[in-house]
Design a protein around this motif. Structure first.
Motif, mmCIF file in Angstrom:
data_model
loop_
_atom_site.group_PDB
_atom_site.id
_atom_site.type_symbol
_atom_site.label_atom_id
_atom_site.label_comp_id
_atom_site.label_asym_id
_atom_site.label_seq_id
_atom_site.Cartn_x
_atom_site.Cartn_y
_atom_site.Cartn_z
ATOM 1 N N PHE A 61 37.124 -57.796 -18.976
ATOM 2 C CA PHE A 61 37.642 -59.112 -18.607
ATOM 3 C C PHE A 61 36.518 -59.903 -17.955
ATOM 4 O O PHE A 61 35.794 -59.362 -17.114
ATOM 5 N N ILE A 62 36.404 -61.170 -18.353
ATOM 6 C CA ILE A 62 35.337 -62.006 -17.772
ATOM 7 C C ILE A 62 35.949 -63.296 -17.234
ATOM 8 O O ILE A 62 36.618 -64.041 -17.962
ATOM 9 N N GLY A 63 35.709 -63.538 -15.947
ATOM 10 C CA GLY A 63 36.176 -64.769 -15.306
ATOM 11 C C GLY A 63 35.037 -65.744 -15.110
ATOM 12 O O GLY A 63 33.955 -65.594 -15.693
ATOM 13 N N GLU A 64 35.286 -66.732 -14.244
ATOM 14 C CA GLU A 64 34.322 -67.824 -14.084
ATOM 15 C C GLU A 64 33.251 -67.486 -13.030
ATOM 16 O O GLU A 64 32.052 -67.509 -13.316
ATOM 17 N N GLY A 65 33.698 -67.188 -11.835
ATOM 18 C CA GLY A 65 32.755 -66.886 -10.757
ATOM 19 C C GLY A 65 33.534 -66.494 -9.522
ATOM 20 O O GLY A 65 34.731 -66.750 -9.428
ATOM 21 N N PRO A 66 32.847 -65.848 -8.551
ATOM 22 C CA PRO A 66 33.553 -65.362 -7.364
ATOM 23 C C PRO A 66 34.127 -66.492 -6.526
ATOM 24 O O PRO A 66 33.543 -67.574 -6.441
ATOM 25 N N GLY A 67 35.292 -66.238 -5.916
ATOM 26 C CA GLY A 67 35.853 -67.134 -4.912
ATOM 27 C C GLY A 67 35.493 -66.598 -3.533
ATOM 28 O O GLY A 67 34.662 -65.699 -3.395
ATOM 29 N N ASN A 68 36.182 -67.125 -2.515
ATOM 30 C CA ASN A 68 35.852 -66.757 -1.137
ATOM 31 C C ASN A 68 36.023 -65.258 -0.877
ATOM 32 O O ASN A 68 35.129 -64.597 -0.340
ATOM 33 N N GLU A 69 37.171 -64.727 -1.268
ATOM 34 C CA GLU A 69 37.456 -63.315 -1.000
ATOM 35 C C GLU A 69 36.448 -62.406 -1.711
ATOM 36 O O GLU A 69 35.972 -61.418 -1.151
ATOM 37 N N GLU A 70 36.122 -62.772 -2.952
ATOM 38 C CA GLU A 70 35.180 -61.976 -3.751
ATOM 39 C C GLU A 70 33.786 -62.026 -3.109
ATOM 40 O O GLU A 70 33.083 -61.024 -3.025
ATOM 41 N N ASP A 71 33.405 -63.222 -2.640
ATOM 42 C CA ASP A 71 32.100 -63.415 -1.990
ATOM 43 C C ASP A 71 32.004 -62.557 -0.718
ATOM 44 O O ASP A 71 30.964 -61.958 -0.431
ATOM 45 N N MET A 72 33.100 -62.488 0.031
ATOM 46 C CA MET A 72 33.079 -61.717 1.276
ATOM 47 C C MET A 72 33.034 -60.208 0.992
ATOM 48 O O MET A 72 32.382 -59.463 1.709
ATOM 49 N N GLN A 73 33.749 -59.800 -0.059
ATOM 50 C CA GLN A 73 33.828 -58.344 -0.336
ATOM 51 C C GLN A 73 32.782 -57.839 -1.329
ATOM 52 O O GLN A 73 32.577 -56.637 -1.470
ATOM 53 N N GLY A 74 32.169 -58.765 -2.104
ATOM 54 C CA GLY A 74 31.203 -58.336 -3.128
ATOM 55 C C GLY A 74 31.864 -57.689 -4.329
ATOM 56 O O GLY A 74 31.230 -56.926 -5.066
ATOM 57 N N ARG A 75 33.172 -57.986 -4.528
ATOM 58 C CA ARG A 75 33.911 -57.403 -5.659
ATOM 59 C C ARG A 75 34.624 -58.508 -6.434
ATOM 60 O O ARG A 75 35.112 -59.467 -5.819
ATOM 61 N N PRO A 76 34.715 -58.369 -7.775
ATOM 62 C CA PRO A 76 35.354 -59.424 -8.562
ATOM 63 C C PRO A 76 36.879 -59.360 -8.472
ATOM 64 O O PRO A 76 37.463 -58.279 -8.329
ATOM 65 N N PHE A 77 37.510 -60.511 -8.552
ATOM 66 C CA PHE A 77 38.962 -60.619 -8.686
ATOM 67 C C PHE A 77 39.720 -59.745 -7.668
ATOM 68 O O PHE A 77 40.487 -58.866 -8.045
ATOM 69 N N VAL A 78 39.457 -60.015 -6.387
ATOM 70 C CA VAL A 78 40.204 -59.296 -5.341
ATOM 71 C C VAL A 78 41.092 -60.244 -4.525
ATOM 72 O O VAL A 78 41.844 -59.793 -3.666
ATOM 73 N N GLY A 79 41.010 -61.564 -4.791
ATOM 74 C CA GLY A 79 41.875 -62.521 -4.097
ATOM 75 C C GLY A 79 43.232 -62.618 -4.797
ATOM 76 O O GLY A 79 43.643 -61.697 -5.507
ATOM 77 N N GLU A 80 43.899 -63.746 -4.592
ATOM 78 C CA GLU A 80 45.254 -63.898 -5.130
ATOM 79 C C GLU A 80 45.248 -63.853 -6.671
ATOM 80 O O GLU A 80 46.069 -63.169 -7.287
#
Ligand code: URA
Length: 243
Positions: free
Chosen positions: A96-115
């Motif tokens: 799966f490929i998304g656009e780019g990290p959001g805030n939660e992803e930036d803080m955790q260093g992991r993709p797609f971990v926010g809502e």
């Protein structure tokens, strides 16, 4: 003689470990379904070969990941907290490929971990996969401030990392989430409403574009269309499992 015996025991152990892992995976992925003899045949003949290849892949992906962690090719490097390289199974058949990290992803260093990520996880599970079985990545590896769409320059600076990731993982199917992902990877300029649900191709890999989970959080009625798209992807794996 002794060496041959130990060697053959070790090979058998790897073989049976892989076989058991494969069988467990099948029962988890398809609960309540009869075990297809063709799947067993495939697991018995293919798993040991795959294990060697995957070891090489992991080494190369690790190297790529450490290069990306040091990247300062675009201004996003200055504002990021963490590089979000991507995560999952290095020999995943589904990516799966998304656009780019959001805030939660930036803080955790992991993709797609926010809502939106939690919704993506549910979509993956509805497809009878687990998050750990697939691979998840983004077009850009650093968060665009205020979650804006990455600029063409930022995409151009980052896209080769993603292309290398795809080469290492070599999935059978890629699901592209949202217009930015489709246009950046395939070099087109179309709206996602026109693109979604139709099979495309990237370097011989089947590509299914669909709406981004963040869009689904705002537009719940689009879930039905996404489910139709994901079912097309599931059919590909059914065909492989049963042929
Ligand atoms: N949206 C994305 O496109 N990627 C993420 O990792 C999270 C949200």
């Amino acid at each position: 003689m002794k060496f041959n015996y130990i060697y053959s025991m070790a090979m058998n152990k790897t073989f049976f470990d892989n076989l058991i892992t494969g069988i467990r995976h099948e029962y988890t992925a398809h609960p309540g379904q009869d075990f297809d003899p063709a799947v067993l045949q495939a697991l018995m003949s293919e798993r040991p070969k795959k294990a060697n290849i995957s070891q090489k892949k992991a080494d190369s992906l690790e190297q790529l990941c450490s290069n990306v962690r040091q990247c300062d090719s675009c201004p996003l490097a200055k504002t990021r907290h963490n590089v979000v390289f991507g995560e999952g199974n290095v020999h995943a058949e589904l990516m799966f490929i998304g656009e780019g990290p959001g805030n939660e992803e930036d803080m955790q260093g992991r993709p797609f971990v926010g809502e939106a990520g939690q919704l993506l996880t549910k979509m993956i599970q509805a497809m009878q996969f687990t998050r750990e079985e697939v691979y998840i990545a983004n077009i850009v590896k650093c968060r665009p401030p205020n979650n804006r769409v990455p600029s063409p320059d930022e995409i151009a600076a980052c896209i080769n990392y993603l292309k290398a990731q795809i080469q290492f993982i070599a999935p059978q199917v890629i699901v592209l989430l949202g217009a930015t992902a489709v246009n950046a990877l395939l070099g087109c300029n179309e709206g996602i409403t026109r693109l979604r649900g139709k099979w495309l191709e990237f370097e011989g890999i089947k590509v299914m574009p669909t709406f981004h989970p963040a869009y689904l959080l705002r537009q719940k009625s689009a879930k039905r269309q996404v489910w139709e798209d994901l079912q097309q992807v599931m059919k590909v794996f059914d065909r492989v499992y049963r042929s």
